[in-house]
Design a protein around this motif. Sequence first.
Motif, short mmCIF file in Angstrom:
data_model
loop_
_atom_site.label_atom_id
_atom_site.label_comp_id
_atom_site.label_asym_id
_atom_site.label_seq_id
_atom_site.Cartn_x
_atom_site.Cartn_y
_atom_site.Cartn_z
N GLN A 15 -17.64 -5.55 47.21
CA GLN A 15 -18.07 -4.82 46.02
C GLN A 15 -18.20 -5.80 44.86
OE1 GLN A 15 -15.44 -1.68 44.88
NE2 GLN A 15 -16.60 -1.13 43.05
N LEU A 16 -19.36 -5.78 44.22
CA LEU A 16 -19.63 -6.67 43.12
C LEU A 16 -18.80 -6.26 41.91
CD1 LEU A 16 -23.19 -7.81 42.16
CD2 LEU A 16 -21.54 -7.24 40.39
N GLN A 17 -18.08 -7.20 41.34
CA GLN A 17 -17.19 -6.89 40.22
C GLN A 17 -17.16 -8.03 39.23
OE1 GLN A 17 -13.15 -6.05 41.39
NE2 GLN A 17 -12.73 -4.84 39.56
N LEU A 18 -17.13 -7.67 37.95
CA LEU A 18 -16.96 -8.63 36.87
C LEU A 18 -15.73 -8.23 36.07
CD1 LEU A 18 -20.68 -8.77 35.66
CD2 LEU A 18 -19.48 -10.58 36.88
N VAL A 19 -14.88 -9.19 35.77
CA VAL A 19 -13.66 -8.90 35.02
C VAL A 19 -13.55 -9.89 33.86
CG1 VAL A 19 -11.16 -8.74 35.08
CG2 VAL A 19 -12.50 -8.00 37.06
N GLU A 20 -13.50 -9.34 32.65
CA GLU A 20 -13.35 -10.16 31.46
C GLU A 20 -11.87 -10.33 31.11
OE1 GLU A 20 -16.92 -7.33 30.77
OE2 GLU A 20 -14.87 -7.22 31.56
N SER A 21 -11.54 -11.43 30.49
CA SER A 21 -10.19 -11.67 30.01
C SER A 21 -10.26 -12.61 28.82
CB SER A 21 -9.30 -12.25 31.10
OG SER A 21 -9.80 -13.48 31.55
N GLY A 22 -9.14 -12.69 28.10
CA GLY A 22 -9.05 -13.64 27.00
C GLY A 22 -9.17 -13.04 25.61
N GLY A 23 -9.40 -11.73 25.55
CA GLY A 23 -9.49 -11.10 24.25
C GLY A 23 -8.12 -10.98 23.60
#
Length: 128
Positions: free
Chosen positions: A1-9
Amino acid sequence: QLQLVESGGGLVQPGGSLRLSCAASGFTLDNYAIGWFRQAPGKEHEEVFCISSDASSTYYGESVKGRFTISRDNAKNMVYLQMNSLKPEDTAVYYCAARIDPGSYGLGFCAAYQYEHWGQGTQVTVSS
């Protein structure tokens, strides 16, 4: 499953810096352009920075010119947004998004509607 996860905010004072990361899983970034977008309360998605699959082309919004930079490491399946000289008006939820690299990078390259796959976002708050 294609997934994007942001972090660092997070919370940062005006003039400070943050580095956002976008991690991709379920697919490789080699053939994908990546965009960073942001959305403040009550406002539309705003394009922040976009980068082609091989990093040869980038686009940035005028509001971040000279303050933000984008980079990617396809071997690590990661894209980064370095944000310097942050201002209160940079406060927003920041999203990374992916699209199949279009091969040309003119008008519309960094339009949010062109990006098919989106992360869940990370909050950036710039305040003293």
